[in-house]
Scaffold this motif. Structure first.
Motif, short mmCIF file in Angstrom:
data_model
loop_
_atom_site.label_atom_id
_atom_site.label_comp_id
_atom_site.label_asym_id
_atom_site.label_seq_id
_atom_site.Cartn_x
_atom_site.Cartn_y
_atom_site.Cartn_z
N ASP A 152 -83.52 -57.83 -14.06
CA ASP A 152 -83.93 -56.52 -13.56
C ASP A 152 -85.46 -56.42 -13.63
N HIS A 191 -76.64 -61.60 -12.83
CA HIS A 191 -76.02 -60.27 -12.79
C HIS A 191 -75.48 -59.88 -11.42
N TYR A 204 -76.18 -50.34 -25.08
CA TYR A 204 -75.92 -48.94 -24.72
C TYR A 204 -74.61 -48.37 -25.25
N GLU A 237 -79.72 -53.95 -26.57
CA GLU A 237 -80.40 -52.93 -25.77
C GLU A 237 -79.78 -51.60 -26.13
N HIS A 280 -82.28 -46.02 -23.54
CA HIS A 280 -82.96 -46.35 -22.29
C HIS A 280 -84.17 -45.45 -22.10
N TRP A 286 -84.52 -50.34 -24.95
CA TRP A 286 -84.83 -50.81 -23.60
C TRP A 286 -85.80 -49.83 -22.98
N PHE A 300 -86.10 -47.32 -11.41
CA PHE A 300 -85.35 -47.89 -12.53
C PHE A 300 -86.18 -48.99 -13.22
N ASP A 304 -89.01 -47.93 -17.18
CA ASP A 304 -88.14 -47.43 -18.25
C ASP A 304 -88.64 -47.89 -19.61
C1 GAL Z 1 -79.40 -53.82 -18.88
C2 GAL Z 1 -80.15 -55.08 -18.51
C3 GAL Z 1 -81.63 -54.87 -18.45
C4 GAL Z 1 -81.94 -53.62 -17.69
C5 GAL Z 1 -81.28 -52.46 -18.34
C6 GAL Z 1 -81.49 -51.18 -17.60
O1 GAL Z 1 -78.11 -53.89 -18.41
O2 GAL Z 1 -79.87 -56.11 -19.40
O3 GAL Z 1 -82.22 -55.97 -17.84
O4 GAL Z 1 -81.48 -53.74 -16.39
O5 GAL Z 1 -79.90 -52.67 -18.35
O6 GAL Z 1 -82.79 -50.84 -17.43
#
Ligand code: GAL
Length: 963
Positions: free
Chosen positions: A187, A369, A456, A485, A488, A516, A545, A548
Motif C-alpha cells: 500500500d 495483496h 486492527y 498494525e 490507523h 499504522w 488512504f 495515514d
Molecule cells: C494494512 C496493510 C498496510 C496498510 C494498512 C492501511 O492492511 O498491511 O499496508 O494498507 O492496512 O493503511
C-alpha cells in the motif's frame, strides 16, 4: 494449418529473481577498501515499452548528449517524467502473473565515470545497487552483467575485470513493471527508478567476505558469548572486552547487554588478511519463553510504529539525515520499536536503530495483496514456480541485515495470503538464523511463525487474546501476541490508544503493537499544497488512504504522535493531589530511572505559583522496571481558595542523550488538588424590548428572532446549536467496513444541513427564552432546543437545553453552539486542556494549563481537511480582537475550537489549499464531541466515547473587555 509458438518470456516477465548477481552477503564498509559512490546526475531516456529501444545505448561511445538528466538515487516519475500512482491493494495492471502490460515505462540510465586516483589495482571490485524498482538490467563498458528484481533489496555484480581507469560506461535499463511487481503490491506509491545508492566497492585481496556475528547474552550469568562466523577466516578483536579470537571460535565474557533502552555497542574489528572491518557488537538474546517474547530474560513491550520510507519530494529515496531525523523524533516520542513495513529499509537505517536503540521487525519485500479480490487465485506464494524468487528475497534480507542487534524478528512479508512459498521462506530463515523469531501476520494458523500477530483487532478481541481465551488453534493460544498494525493514524486520530495500552499493560501475552503508520505519504504540490492518490490522473487509485501517518509529510508531528508519546510513556506519574503524594512507576523493560530528574510545579487556576526539583533520591533513581515509589510533594505555598489547584510533575532527561537534550520531558502527570464551586451565575438584569433590539445586561438581541447580536462591544453573528463536524477519515470509515460507518450515517441523516425553526421568543422577568427545533429535511428526528439568557450588568449567561425528538439511533458528531466573530478576533487564550488538539478518545496528552494560540495555529493541517483543532476541558476562554475581547467561561468545562472557515467549508475542502480564510472567525463551544476511533481501517469508537443523542443542558457565561 497455423502453429502457435509462444516464445520464452523476456527476463522482466519471468518468475526468476534474475541472473548474474552475486550471492547476498552482510552489509558493511571498511576504510581499508576504496569505494566510489555513483550517486549523482545520470543520463535518462524514457521509453513507453520495455523493448522500444535496443541495447545499443549500453555500448561505450553511444552518444547520450541529447538525453535528459535524472538524479540517482531518485524516481524518474518525481523528476518530470511521468507521474507517481497510488493504489492500496489493487494492481494497476491486469492480473495475469507473471505477465505485465506492454505499456511499461522503461528508463535507460547511463553514467560515465572515472576511477579516482589511487584506485587499487589488486583484488576485485563490486558494483552494488541498494534498491531499484522494479527490474534492472545492467551493463558495464558494453558487457552485460545480468538482471535482477527485488526492488528494496541489494544486488551486487563482480566487475573488477571490466573496469578502466577512465571513461567507464555504466548502463542500467529499469522497467517499471516486471514479474517482481506481483510480489510488491504494498500500500504505497508505485515509484520506479534507481532510488537507493549505487556504489563501486573495491575488495582487496584477502578481503572479508560474508560474515555472521552471533552475540548472545545470558542474563543469569551476565556473560555474553560472541562468535563471528566468517567466509574468510580471520580474527575478531573487541578491545574493551579483551577479546582476540579466531573467527568461528566462541568467546564468553562479562558484558553490558544491548537493549532498545540501553543500546550498548562494543567497537570491534574483523581482521582478515586483506581488510579490517569495523563492527559494532550488541549482546542480546531474543526468544519465546512461557508464551512470552523475552529479550535478555525479560518480557518486552513494543511501543512501535510501522515505517515506510517516504520523503515528500524524493519518494522512497530517503537521505541519511532524514532517516536519523525519523528515529530521533520517534525516540523523543517514547517509541521503542519499528516494523520496516513492508520491505527492508535502506541498510544505514538499521545501523541507526542499533545505535539509538530500537526493537526492529525487519520485513521482507513481499506483498501480493491484490490477489485477495480474486479469492487468492494464482497467488505467487502458493505457486512453487515462484518459490525461488521468494527464497531469493528472504536471503537478500537476512544476509544483508543479520548483524544488527536491533533486528529481533524476520517478517516473511505482508498480506500475501497463505502458501507453501511462505513456509519455504520460514524454513530457510530458521535454518540460517535460529537465533531470531519469525513473524508473519497473514496466516491465522501461525504455522510458520513464533508469534501470533494481527492487525486492527479491536479492544474486546485483544482482551480475549490477552486472557488466552481466544477461539482458534490451541497451538496459537500458546504464542505471544502482538498487533503488527493497529490504531490507523489517518487524518484526525487514532482514537482509543490509551485503551489499547491498558490491555498491553494488563496481559502479559499482549506485547504491544505498531501504530499504522509513521508518515503521511503526501507529495509537495504547487497547486494542491500536498497531493495524494488521484491527484496525478491515475486510472485506479485509493485517494488519501496513503496519508495515514503520525507525522505529516514534512515530518511535523500530528496530534496523534503527541498522544502516542503520552500513552506509551515509560514512567507513570499519578498520585494523591490533596494528600501531596506522587507515585512514580517505572514502565521501562530494562532501565532504572537514574537518567531522569523529576520536577514539580504547583498551579493555581493554571498559573504556576511555585516549582522546584523533586528530591527523588536513590530509591527513585534505582527503581527497577515494574516497581513504584511514593514521594512526598512539598507543602503548597498557596491555599488555593476559590481557585482550581493542582500539581504537575514531570520526568525530564537528567543529561543529554544521543536522542534528546537534557531537560527533554519524557513523562508527566497532573494531580488535582482543589476544585472550587462554580461562581454564582450572573443575575439581576432585566430584559428590555426595543423596536428592533432586546437588551439584557451587556448584550443585545434581535427583537424578532431572539438572536444574539452583541456582547458589550463585540459583534456576534449566527449563534446557534450545532451538531455537525466535517467528518474525519475515521468517521467515514473504510469502504470494506460493514458495520456502523458513522460519518456516512450522519450525512445520510442530513446533519450537515440542519435548519432551525423558531418556536418562541419569550421575555421573562429575568431574561430571554428562545425555543427552537433543530432538524434536517426529510426526517422527523429533531432536537428541541431552548436558549435561556440571563445576565448581570456586565455578564451574560446562556443555558442551552437540548431534548432529542424522535427515535435517534445515530450518535451526534458534536453538541454545542457555534457563532461568528469579526476576523480580528484572531488570538485565543484559555485555561483548559492543551496545548494541542484533543477528542474524547485522544485526550491523554491534553494538559490542564494556561495556553494561547492564534486562530491559525489552532488549525491542524490534515492533508485532507477534516474536523480538527478542538481543545478539551476548557474552563475559561478569551478571544482577543485588538481593542476588545470576548471572554467565556463554561459550566461544565467545554470543548473549544475556532477557525476562519465554517465546518461546511472544511467538509467541502479536499486539499489544504482549498481552505481560504473568510472575514469571520467561527467559534465552536461544545458540550460534547463524539470520539474518533480508528475506523478508517480498524475498529470504530468505543461505546464509552460515543455521543449518544440524549437530553443535555450546559451553560456559558460571556463578557467583553475593552482596552
Ligand atoms: C494494512 C496493510 C498496510 C496498510 C494498512 C492501511 O492492511 O498491511 O499496508 O494498507 O492496512 O493503511
Amino acid at each position: 494449418m497455423t502453429t502457435s509458438y509462444e516464445p520464452a518470456p523476456p527476463y522482466h516477465e519471468d518468475v526468476s529473481p534474475g541472473s548474474g548477481a552475486l550471492p547476498p552477503r552482510a552489509w558493511y564498509a571498511s576504510s581499508d577498501a576504496a569505494r566510489l559512490s555513483l550517486n549523482g546526475t545520470w543520463r535518462l531516456r524514457l521509453s513507453p515499452t520495455a523493448d522500444a529501444e535496443d541495447d545499443a545505448f549500453a555500448r561505450p561511445g553511444f552518444d547520450t548528449g541529447g538525453w535528459d538528466e535524472v538524479a540517482v538515487p531518485g524516481h524518474w516519475v518525481l523528476q518530470g517524467h511521468g507521474a507517481p500512482a497510488y493504489t492500496n491493494t489493487l494492481y494497476p495492471f491486469p492480473v495475469d502473473p507473471p505477465r505485465v502490460p506492454t505499456e511499461n515505462p522503461t528508463g535507460d540510465h547511463v553514467r560515465v565515470f572515472d576511477l579516482p586516483d589511487g584506485w587499487p589495482g589488486d583484488g576485485e571490485a563490486l558494483l552494488r545497487f541498494e534498491g531499484v524498482e522494479s527490474c534492472a538490467r545492467v551493463w558495464l563498458n558494453g558487457e552485460e552483467l545480468g538482471e535482477f528484481k527485488g526492488s528494496r533489496l541489494p544486488h551486487e555484480f563482480a566487475v573488477g575485470a571490466l573496469l578502466k581507469p577512465a571513461g567507464n560506461v555504466l548502463a542500467v535499463r529499469v522497467h517499471q513493471w516486471s514479474s517482481g511487481s506481483y510480489l510488491e503490491d504494498q500500500d504505497q506509491w508505485w515509484l520506479p527508478g534507481i532510488f537507493r545508492d549505487v556504489t563501486l566497492l573495491h575488495r582487496p585481496d584477502g578481503a572479508a567476505g560474508d560474515f555472521f556475528v552471533h552475540a548472545a547474552y545470558d542474563h543469569r550469568s551476565g556473560q555474553g558469548t560472541l562468535r563471528v562466523d566468517s567466509a574468510v577466516p580471520g580474527r575478531v578483536l573487541v578491545p574493551e572486552l579483551g577479546v582476540d579470537a579466531a573467527t568461528g571460535e566462541p568467546v564468553t565474557v562479562p558484558v553490558r547487554p544491548w537493549t532498545a533502552e540501553t543500546p550498548e555497542l562494543y567497537a570491534a574489528e574483523l581482521v582478515t588478511a586483506g581488510e579490517r572491518v569495523p563492527l559494532r557488537i550488541g549482546f542480546r538474546s531474543v526468544y519465546v519463553e512461557d508464551g512470552v517474547i523475552k529479550v535478555n530474560g525479560r518480557r518486552i513491550l513494543f511501543r512501535g510504529v510501522n515505517r515506510h520510507e517516504f520523503h515528500p519530494e524524493h519518494g522512497r529515496a530517503v537521505d541519511a539525515d532524514t532517516m536519523r531525523a525519523d528515529l530521533l523524533l520517534m525516540k523523543r516520542h517514547n517509541i521503542n520499536a519499528v516494523r520496516t513495513s513492508h520491505y527492508p529499509p535502506h541498510p544505514a537505517f538499521l545501523d541507526l536503530c542499533d545505535e539509538l536503540g530500537f526493537w526492529v521487525i525487519d520485513e521482507c519485500d513481499l506483498e501480493t495483496h491484490g490477489f485477495v479480490d480474486l479469492g487468492w487465485r494464482r497467488n505467487p506464494v502458493d505457486d512453487e514456480r515462484w518459490t525461488p524468487a521468494l527464497l531469493d528475497r528472504a536471503a537478500r534480507m537476512v544476509e544483508r541485515d543479520k548483524n544488527h542487534p536491533s533486528v529481533l524478528m524476520w517478517s516473511l512479508g505482508n498480506e500475501c495470503g497463505t502458501g507453501a512459498g511462505l513456509t519455504a521462506m520460514a524454513e530457510w530463515i530458521r535454518e540460517r538464523d535460529p537465533d531470531r523469531l519469525v513473524h508473519y501476520e497473514g496466516d491465522l494458523s501461525c504455522a510458520d511463525t513464533d508469534v501470533y500477530s494481527r492487525m486492527y483487532a479491536d479492544h474486546a478481541e485483544v482482551e480475549l487474546i490477552g486472557r488466552r481465551e481466544d477461539p482458534g488453534p490451541e497451538a496459537r493460544r500458546a504464542l505471544p501476541f502482538i498487533l503488527c498494525e493497529y490504531a490507523h493514524a489517518m487524518g484526525n486520530g487514532p482514537g482509543g490508544l490509551a485503551d489499547y495500552q491498558r490491555l498491553f499493560e494488563t496481559y502479559e501475552r499482549c506485547q504491544g503493537g505498531f501504530v499504522w503508520e509513521w508518515i503521511d505519504h503526501g507529495f509537495t504540490h504547487p497547486e494542491l499544497g500536498c497531493a495524494y492518490g488521484g491527484d496525478f490522473g491515475e486510472e485506479l487509485h485509493d485517494g488519501n488512504f496513503v496519508c495515514d501517518g503520525l507525522v505529516f509529510p514534512d515530518r511535523t508531528p500530528s496530534p496523534g504522535l503527541v498522544e502516542y508519546k503520552k500513552v506509551v510513556e515509560p514512567v507513570r506519574i499519578e498520585g494523591d493531589g490533596p494528600g501531596g503524594t506522587v507515585r512514580v512507576t517505572n514502565l521501562h523493560d530494562f532501565a532504572d530511572l537514574s537518567h531522569l530528574a523529576f520536577v514539580w510545579s504547583y498551579e493555581v487556576d493554571g498559573r504556576t505559583v511555585a516549582d522546584g526539583a523533586l528530591a527523588a533520591g536513590p530509591d527513585v533513581a534505582g527503581l527497577p522496571p515494574g516497581a513504584s515509589a511514593e514521594l512526598k510533594l512539598p507543602a503548597p505555598s498557596t491555599s488555593g481558595e476559590h481557585a482550581e489547584t493542582q500539581w504537575t510533575v514531570r520526568a525530564l532527561l537528567a543529561e543529554d542523550t544521543a536522542w534528546a537534550p537534557k531537560g527533554h520531558c519524557v513523562a508527566w502527570g497532573q494531580l488535582p488538588v482543589d476544585t472550587p464551586p462554580a461562581p454564582p451565575a450572573p443575575a439581576g438584569a432585566a430584559p428590555h424590548r426595543g423596536e428592533r433590539l432586546i437588551t439584557l445586561g451587556p448584550a443585545s438581541f434581535d427583537a424578532r428572532t431572539g438572536a444574539l447580536r452583541t456582547v458589550g462591544a463585540v459583534d456576534v453573528a449566527d449563534l446557534r446549536l450545532d451538531v455537525w463536524r466535517a467528518p474525519t477519515d475515521n468517521d467515514l470509515g473504510a469502504p470494506w467496513q460493514p458495520d456502523d460507518r458513522i460519518g456516512l450515517r450522519w450525512r445520510e441523516l442530513g446533519l450537515h444541513r440542519t435548519h432551525e425553526r423558531l418556536d418562541a421568543v419569550d421575555l421573562t422577568g429575568d431574561g430571554l427564552v428562545v425555543r427552537t427545533r433543530v432538524a434536517p429535511a426529510a426526517t422527523d428526528l429533531g432536537l428541541l432546543t431552548t436558549y435561556t439568557w440571563t445576565a448581570s450588568e456586565d455578564r451574560l449567561r446562556l443555558t442551552v437545553s437540548v431534548v432529542p425528538d424522535g427515535e435517534w439511533n445515530v450518535p451526534l458528531p458534536r453538541l454545542g453552539i457555534r457563532f461568528g466573530l469579526p476576523a480580528a478576533y484572531g488570538e485565543a487564550r484559555w485555561f483548559g486542556g492543551g496545548p494541542g488538539e484533543a477528542y474524547p478518545d485522544t485526550r491523554a496528552a491534553s494538559m490542564l494549563g494556561l495556553w494561547s494560540a492564534s486562530v491559525d495555529e489552532l488549525h491542524t493541517p490534515y492533508v485532507r481537511p477534516q474536523e480538527n483543532g478542538a481543545r478539551a476541558d476548557v474552563r475559561r476562554l478569551r478571544l482577543d480582537g485588538g481593542a476588545t475581547a470576548l471572554e467565556v467561561t463554561g459550566e461544565p468545562p467545554f470543548w473549544f475550537s475556532a477557525r476562519r472557515w465554517t465546518s461546511e467549508e472544511l467538509d467541502a475542502a479536499t486539499h489544504r489549499t482549498d481552505l481560504v480564510p473568510g472575514d469571520t472567525v467561527w467559534v465552536h463551544l461544545d458540550h460534547a464531541q463524539h470520539g474518533i476511533g480508528s475506523q478508517s481501517c480498524g475498529p470504530g469508537v468505543l461505546p464509552r466515547y460515543r455521543l449518544e443523542a440524549a437530553p443535555a443542558r450546559f451553560s456559558f457565561t460571556f463578557s467583553s473587555r475593552s482596552e
